[in-house]
Write an enzyme that holds these catalytic residues in place. Structure first.
Site, short mmCIF file in Angstrom:
data_model
loop_
_atom_site.label_atom_id
_atom_site.label_comp_id
_atom_site.label_asym_id
_atom_site.label_seq_id
_atom_site.Cartn_x
_atom_site.Cartn_y
_atom_site.Cartn_z
N SER A 97 0.81 -1.22 0.00
CA SER A 97 0.00 0.00 0.00
C SER A 97 0.84 1.26 0.00
O SER A 97 0.35 2.35 -0.24
CB SER A 97 -0.88 0.01 1.24
OG SER A 97 -0.05 0.15 2.39
N GLY A 98 2.12 1.12 0.30
CA GLY A 98 2.98 2.29 0.43
C GLY A 98 3.12 2.73 1.88
O GLY A 98 4.01 3.50 2.21
N GLY A 99 2.25 2.23 2.72
CA GLY A 99 2.25 2.67 4.12
C GLY A 99 3.54 2.33 4.84
O GLY A 99 4.12 3.17 5.52
N PHE A 100 3.99 1.11 4.64
CA PHE A 100 5.14 0.64 5.41
C PHE A 100 6.36 1.54 5.18
O PHE A 100 7.04 1.91 6.13
CB PHE A 100 5.46 -0.80 5.03
CG PHE A 100 6.58 -1.39 5.82
CD1 PHE A 100 6.40 -1.74 7.15
CD2 PHE A 100 7.84 -1.56 5.26
CE1 PHE A 100 7.43 -2.27 7.90
CE2 PHE A 100 8.89 -2.08 6.00
CZ PHE A 100 8.68 -2.44 7.31
N ASP A 150 -2.58 0.61 5.76
CA ASP A 150 -2.79 0.38 7.19
C ASP A 150 -1.80 1.25 7.96
O ASP A 150 -0.85 1.79 7.38
CB ASP A 150 -2.56 -1.09 7.55
CG ASP A 150 -1.13 -1.54 7.28
OD1 ASP A 150 -0.48 -0.95 6.37
OD2 ASP A 150 -0.65 -2.45 7.95
N GLN A 192 -3.46 -6.07 12.22
CA GLN A 192 -2.42 -5.47 13.07
C GLN A 192 -2.70 -5.83 14.53
O GLN A 192 -3.50 -6.69 14.81
CB GLN A 192 -2.40 -3.95 12.87
CG GLN A 192 -1.91 -3.52 11.49
CD GLN A 192 -0.39 -3.66 11.31
OE1 GLN A 192 0.33 -3.99 12.27
NE2 GLN A 192 0.09 -3.44 10.10
N GLY A 219 2.88 -6.03 10.72
CA GLY A 219 3.50 -5.57 11.96
C GLY A 219 4.39 -6.57 12.64
O GLY A 219 4.73 -6.42 13.80
N ASP A 269 6.96 -12.78 1.45
CA ASP A 269 7.84 -11.98 0.59
C ASP A 269 9.01 -11.56 1.44
O ASP A 269 8.87 -11.41 2.66
CB ASP A 269 7.12 -10.72 0.09
CG ASP A 269 7.06 -9.65 1.17
OD1 ASP A 269 6.17 -9.72 2.03
OD2 ASP A 269 7.94 -8.75 1.18
N CYS A 309 19.70 -25.04 -10.37
CA CYS A 309 19.63 -23.70 -10.96
C CYS A 309 20.76 -23.50 -11.98
O CYS A 309 21.76 -24.21 -11.95
CB CYS A 309 19.68 -22.63 -9.87
SG CYS A 309 21.34 -22.14 -9.39
N HIS A 338 20.53 -18.08 -7.84
CA HIS A 338 20.53 -19.32 -7.05
C HIS A 338 19.61 -19.21 -5.84
O HIS A 338 18.82 -20.11 -5.55
CB HIS A 338 21.94 -19.70 -6.60
CG HIS A 338 21.93 -20.72 -5.51
ND1 HIS A 338 21.81 -22.06 -5.75
CD2 HIS A 338 21.92 -20.57 -4.16
CE1 HIS A 338 21.75 -22.71 -4.59
NE2 HIS A 338 21.81 -21.82 -3.61
ZN LIG Z 1 21.75 -23.21 -7.41
#
Ligand SMILES: [Zn+2]
Length: 676
Positions: A97-100, A150, A192, A219, A269, A309, A338
């Site tokens: 959202s950009g909030g963080f 948030d 939160q 949070g 993430d 990989c 990797h």
């Molecule tokens: Zn690898």
């Protein structure tokens, strides 16, 4: 609009864990969970081309609204057909959202009911990021999943501050939904509440009443301890609806993710894979490697012998070490490739294990290696000049990241009490659950309480029982107790004795006497006596002179030590109990092993959770079941039986094809289920 834009389907739920596997459909692709989303802050995952992200199996990328709002600005996305066209990425994008970012700015921001005002770092103008502007920007970017604005506060905030932030977050959630309108983009709400469970509950309850397509746990990963995070994560995930995706924002290392999957989270993430790559760090099946170390200067090996990989297929550690030392961008790129591949491969492996209902097994296995630093070239060498014995026979001393020591079986990698300090787990799982103190407190019974300690190991369970006895004896008269330990290999206990600074509970006359003479009589308490039956339990169990009231069944797992977990082993144990009232406690919650205990004639109940498992197992002889009414344990009921019928792993080791139908009849006809 339909209640969810993602058509979320829950596909499997692991046994003995909250881990789950699911699928959902975004505007761009079919997504399979649990999943990891690489972070592409500026519409690029640092040093990675979109082609290599596709090849690595990335399903969703995360982009940061705050950065993209400032540059290139929403107008670029509007004119060029959104972020997918812009960065040539055909799969999904999630925007925050950009909030963080704004809340992380040290200066030049101010908060109001309307939104968060901040000064652009590019041209100094003031921007008011309201829920409406956040959604408008995310709509222009064209992400598949948007996040509601948030108010982020540190996880360590005080209750009043956390509560105030909650109110604003909920009003902003409603405004975000209104601003989303009939856009086909999905929108997640963010729970939160800092570390306050009542606030987390309140937040989850109000947000779950709103038509969000999924929920994030916000949070966390901002200042709290690891155990606080895991605790709040588990608590919060449990409050969220089963039929929507759950996303833990900003987490984490491979181990953090494994732990959160175990606690019921689907999406993650983190910038870690590309960030550590920039500094020369890689995650591998042999632990975390720092490529700057001189030890790799001549190494022709790939980063990770088990990785598929492109980096591992083509380049040596020596070359990657060189690129890292010289600060070449290619080093960052190759190591990042990797790491992202490693994360995705781990997530796929986790997902597969959930679908096949063997997540818990994988969890144990992975947890033992994921936190290790460079298994083959350990960084911390023992101090020179100070000779200490850390390995003996089949065992070695293992130190957990939290600082406590355990004993590890070298060949299998299996760790005795890996999650919590051994003596604490012994207390919780064996001493407390068996109501040992209550049993010995009843001094009117002259007959000794007989405890079988099956799998002495490093004597944590035995010493927990002895400590409990000695403590209780201080308060008044107690019933005698005979502790009988079964063990075929005393090296684990010897190792703990040598390292008694790490295993303080063995600083006691008992373990010494057991190692020297195989028995110990307490000089203080005439009723307390401990003996060792050396040899294989399947042979020695019939040599015990006293039949058990309580059995601590703490052998290595069926993978390392299959013989002691078969229905045949349990039948022999049941027969040895000879109609007496015995209760058995064990750390496993395997469906197949529970079935094996049932088939042997035991009644089976749920045991309490340990740090690592949501459940353990208790088995009772029919006499034990009858003697305590009402039964203090939660006996498995028909819901378990239904689960067993559907389980892909319903038959224990040692049940051959032609024995299966008889085994099945024994379980289905078990009196435990008739009584319900
Ligand atoms: Zn690898």
């Amino acid at each position: 609009m339909s209640c969810s834009r993602l058509n979320f389907r829950l596909e499997a739920q692991a046994t003995g864990s909250r881990a789950r596997a699911a699928s959902f459909r975004t505007l761009h692709n079919e997504v399979q969970t649990p999943l990891f989303m690489p972070v592409g802050t500026q519409a690029t995952v640092k040093a990675q081309a979109t082609q290599s992200l596709e090849d690595a199996g990335s399903q969703i990328l995360l982009a940061n609204t705050y950065h993209l709002l400032l540059r290139p600005g929403p107008e670029v996305f509007r004119r060029l057909g959104g972020i997918h066209e812009f960065m040539s990425w055909k799969r999904s994008v999630l925007t925050d959202s950009g909030g963080f970012q704004i809340f992380s700015l040290p200066h030049s921001r101010s908060m109001s009911e309307e939104g968060a005002a901040f000064q652009s770092y590019l041209d100094g103008r003031t921007i008011l990021l309201s829920p409406e502007l956040s959604i408008e920007t995310q709509r222009a970017i064209g992400s598949d999943i948007m996040m509601a604005l948030d108010q982020c506060i540190p996880s360590t905030a005080e209750n009043s501050a956390a509560r105030a932030a909650l109110g604003i977050t909920h009003r902003w959630a409603l405004r975000s939904l209104a601003a989303r309108g009939d856009s086909p983009q999905a929108l997640f709400g963010i729970v939160q509440g800092a570390l306050f469970k009542e606030l987390r509950r309140e937040s989850a309850e109000s947000l779950c009443g709103m038509p969000f397509d999924g929920f994030a746990i916000g949070g966390l990963a901002v200042g709290e301890s690891r155990s606080e995070r895991e605790d709040v994560c588990e608590f919060t995930a449990e409050l969220l609806p089963r039929d929507k995706p759950r996303y833990l924002m900003g987490v984490g290392t491979p181990l953090d993710i494994l732990e959160a999957v175990h606690r019921g989270v689907d999406m993650f993430d983190c910038i870690i894979p590309t960030q550590v790559a920039q500094r020369g760090g890689v995650f591998t099946s042999r632990g975390f490697l720092q490529l700057r170390r001189g030890i790799y200067k001549f190494s022709e090996a790939p980063l990770d012998p088990l990785c598929g990989c492109p980096t591992c297929a083509r380049y040596s550690r020596a070359y990657l070490h060189h690129l890292t030392k010289t600060g070449e961008t290619l080093g960052w790129q190759l190591l990042g490739q990797h790491n992202i591949y490693f994360y995705h491969a781990l997530m796929r492996e986790i997902r597969q294990s959930i679908l096949e209902d063997r997540f818990l097994e994988l969890y144990r296995e992975k947890r033992a290696v994921l936190h290790i630093e460079d298994l083959d070239n350990p960084v911390r060498q023992p101090k020179p000049g100070k000779k200490k014995l850390y390995k003996l026979g089949a065992y070695e001393v293992h130190t957990a990241p939290e600082g406590f020591a355990s004993i590890r079986h070298i060949a299998s990698g299996e760790i005795m009490h890996s999650r919590t300090p051994p003596i604490e787990e012994a207390r919780r799982l064996y001493v407390e659950q068996s109501r040992l103190v209550e049993r010995i407190g009843n001094s009117e019974i002259a007959e000794p309480l007989v405890v079988w300690d099956v799998g002495l190991g490093a004597a944590a369970n035995a010493m927990a029982a002895i400590h409990a006895y000695e403590k209780q004896a201080l308060t008044g008269p107690v019933r005698p107790m005979r502790l009988i330990s079964f063990e075929n290999d005393l090296d684990a206990l010897k190792l703990a004795r040598v390292n008694n600074n790490l295993f303080p509970y063995v600083r006691h006359a008992g373990p010494d006497a057991i190692l020297k003479k195989g028995e110990w009589q307490s000089p203080v308490h005439a009723g307390l006596n401990w003996t060792l039956l050396a040899g294989d339990f399947l042979e020695t169990m019939s040599q015990a002179l006293e039949l058990p009231d309580v059995i601590f069944y703490d052998m290595f797992s069926s993978k390392t030590d299959g013989d002691h977990w078969t229905p045949e082993a349990f039948r022999r144990l049941f027969a040895v109990c000879g109609g007496g009232a015995a209760e058995l406690f064990t750390y496993t919650c395997s469906t197949a092993i529970r079935a094996g205990l049932l088939s042997a004639g035991f009644h089976v109940a749920k045991g309490r959770s340990t740090g690592e498992k949501l459940e353990t197992t208790i088995a009772l002889t029919p006499a034990a079941r009858l003697s305590a009414a009402p039964c203090p344990h939660e006996i498995l009921g028909c819901d378990w039986l239904e689960k067993w019928k559907r389980s892909g792993a319903k038959f224990p080791l040692g049940i051959e094809e032609d024995q299966r139908s008889a085994f099945e009849r024994a379980i289905l006809g078990h009196p435990q289920f008739r009584a319900v």
